[in-house]
Design an enzyme around this catalytic site. Structure first.
Site, PDB file in Angstrom:
ATOM      1  N   ASP A 188       1.239  -7.263  -1.828  1.00  0.00           N
ATOM      2  CA  ASP A 188       2.112  -6.540  -0.689  1.00  0.00           C
ATOM      3  C   ASP A 188       0.961  -5.528  -0.191  1.00  0.00           C
ATOM      4  OD1 ASP A 188       1.193  -4.537  -2.527  1.00  0.00           O
ATOM      5  OD2 ASP A 188       2.920  -3.600  -2.592  1.00  0.00           O
ATOM      6  N   TYR A 197       6.504 -12.210  -1.781  1.00  0.00           N
ATOM      7  CA  TYR A 197       6.190 -11.113  -2.619  1.00  0.00           C
ATOM      8  C   TYR A 197       7.194 -10.663  -3.736  1.00  0.00           C
ATOM      9  CZ  TYR A 197       5.769  -6.196  -4.196  1.00  0.00           C
ATOM     10  OH  TYR A 197       5.775  -5.385  -4.871  1.00  0.00           O
ATOM     11  N   GLU A 250      12.194  -3.484  -6.410  1.00  0.00           N
ATOM     12  CA  GLU A 250      11.231  -4.170  -5.606  1.00  0.00           C
ATOM     13  C   GLU A 250      11.783  -4.093  -4.119  1.00  0.00           C
ATOM     14  OE1 GLU A 250       8.358  -4.711  -5.693  1.00  0.00           O
ATOM     15  OE2 GLU A 250       7.916  -4.549  -7.813  1.00  0.00           O
ATOM     16  N   CYS A 253     -12.446   6.586  -4.568  1.00  0.00           N
ATOM     17  CA  CYS A 253     -13.443   5.568  -5.406  1.00  0.00           C
ATOM     18  C   CYS A 253     -13.961   6.347  -6.266  1.00  0.00           C
ATOM     19  CB  CYS A 253     -14.542   5.344  -4.144  1.00  0.00           C
ATOM     20  SG  CYS A 253     -14.071   4.539  -3.015  1.00  0.00           S
TER      21      CYS A 253
HETATM   22 FE1  SF4 Z   1     -10.705   1.015  -3.391  1.00  0.00          FE
HETATM   23 FE2  SF4 Z   1     -12.830   2.616  -3.582  1.00  0.00          FE
HETATM   24 FE3  SF4 Z   1     -11.885   1.432  -5.955  1.00  0.00          FE
HETATM   25 FE4  SF4 Z   1     -13.057  -0.147  -3.917  1.00  0.00          FE
HETATM   26  S1  SF4 Z   1     -13.891   1.622  -5.086  1.00  0.00           S
HETATM   27  S2  SF4 Z   1     -11.019  -0.447  -4.708  1.00  0.00           S
HETATM   28  S3  SF4 Z   1     -12.464   1.102  -2.110  1.00  0.00           S
HETATM   29  S4  SF4 Z   1     -10.526   2.828  -4.500  1.00  0.00           S
END
Ligand code: SF4
Length: 371
Positions: A150, A132, A49, A212
């Site tokens: 973090d 942290y 860490e 995403c």
């Molecule tokens: Fe991050 Fe996209 Fe997942 Fe939302 S959907 S936590 S913005 S990767």
């Protein structure tokens, strides 16, 4: 917790995103195999860490292996000579981290029987361990349910709840730490913290580039749903860095180079370095500096310009190689051979443009010779 406009900074209890289960399922399938995860002893988790602060995982891996081989126990760390420690850290930067590691190891040896304390509050008392790191060690090594927030975790959480608060604001960070604590399952606190960090490091990437479509919590991520994830987290602009001009001198005499030690406090504290002077000197001025130390300069060659960016300072450097007849080193300076550069003296990576091929230059072998 509310902001200055009276709005909640993060969701309250009734509106928490239920992300623990999908996140942990994803982590179980996708966690990178890392040496400190394979054998998560308190000592290994702690050292990893500290190394990972400001440093990428790939860069840490060889350092971690070398460090553990050389100093496999807290007692070995406590007793290591300073030059051994800094040599093991050479190139990782932020050397106060390794000095604090040793200070803490000495305290742990003296007061805790050589075992890191299994208490968040006690960990927090050790040098170099902040909220942290204490949270990470306590949760990962001891399964204590405390958050570890973090930059990665802040980014993920700010996006999931679509917060446009400045995550550099301590009050906002506190609110996100409280949110992480509420989301954390009691039975897998360490895995949950690591899963959040892992998501931030591998999927919810910084600089407007979250993946995403690969994210296990996309279905409950407000930032994604509102199509504003790329703009989050919000951070107030940093103060501009101070720019300093330096002239770096590689003074070479009979296959050795002149080194000096930096002051014990401040930037790159206590490290060995090539002598360097403020401002941009001409070759003649560089030679005069060496002559003022007692050296008779026989040849000067420019080594070119280089830049190094620290957190708050930027060095703009000009380098010269100066060949001399041997002379007694001024106080605080030493002559170092190529062998000693390799195994004894740790030089900051800020000067690597001038030090990376020094052993070859010391032995008189030019780049052309090696082609
Ligand atoms: Fe991050 Fe996209 Fe997942 Fe939302 S959907 S936590 S913005 S990767």
């Amino acid at each position: 917790m509310k902001n200055q406009h009276g709005r909640e900074i993060v969701p309250t209890q009734g509106d928490l995103p239920p992300m623990a289960t999908p996140l942990l399922d994803w982590y179980d399938e996708n966690a990178r195999v890392l040496p400190w995860r394979q054998y998560p002893t308190p000592y290994r988790v702690w050292v990893s860490e500290i190394m990972l602060q400001q440093t990428r995982v790939q860069a840490v891996l060889p350092y971690f292996a070398r460090f553990m081989e050389a100093l496999p126990t807290i007692e070995a760390l406590a007793n290591a000579p300073e030059d051994t420690l800094t040599k093991l850290w050479e190139g990782l930067g932020y050397y106060s981290r390794v000095r604090n590691l040793q200070k803490a190891a000495r305290l742990v040896t003296a007061h805790y029987g050589g075992q890191l304390p299994d208490s968040y509050e006690e960990l927090l008392k050790l040098p170099g361990i902040g909220a942290y790191t204490a949270g990470a060690v306590a949760s990962i090594a001891y399964q204590i349910p405390v958050p570890a927030v973090d930059g990665n975790v802040l980014r993920v959480l700010a996006r999931v709840v679509a917060s446009e608060e400045d995550v550099g604001n301590p009050q906002v960070k506190k609110a996100f730490t409280a949110l992480a604590a509420q989301l954390q399952p009691q039975d897998r606190p360490g895995d949950f913290n690591q899963a959040l960090m892992e998501l931030g490091a591998t999927v919810c990437l910084p600089n407007g580039a979250p993946l995403c479509h690969r994210c296990p919590v996309a279905g409950l991520c407000k930032g994604y749903q509102l199509d504003i994830a790329q703009t989050l987290p919000v951070k107030a602009p940093k103060a501009p860095r101070r720019v300093e001009d330096r002239t770096v001198l590689a003074v070479i005499a009979r296959e050795k180079v002149l080194l000096c030690r930096r002051p014990s406090k401040g930037l790159l504290a206590g490290l060995w370095e090539l002598p360097n002077l403020p401002g941009r000197l001409t070759g003649r001025q560089a030679a005069e500096a060496v002559e003022s130390w007692g050296g008779a300069v026989q040849g000067i060659a420019p080594l070119g310009q280089s830049r190094h960016i620290f957190t708050h300072i930027q060095w703009e450097m000009e380098g010269y190689e100066l060949r001399c007849a041997p002379f007694p080193p001024p106080e605080g300076f030493v002559w170092a051979s190529g062998e000693e550069l390799a195994h004894r003296y740790a030089l900051p990576s800020a000067l690597k443009a001038y030090t990376r091929d020094l052993p070859d230059r010391l032995s008189g072998q030019s780049k052309e010779d090696r082609k």
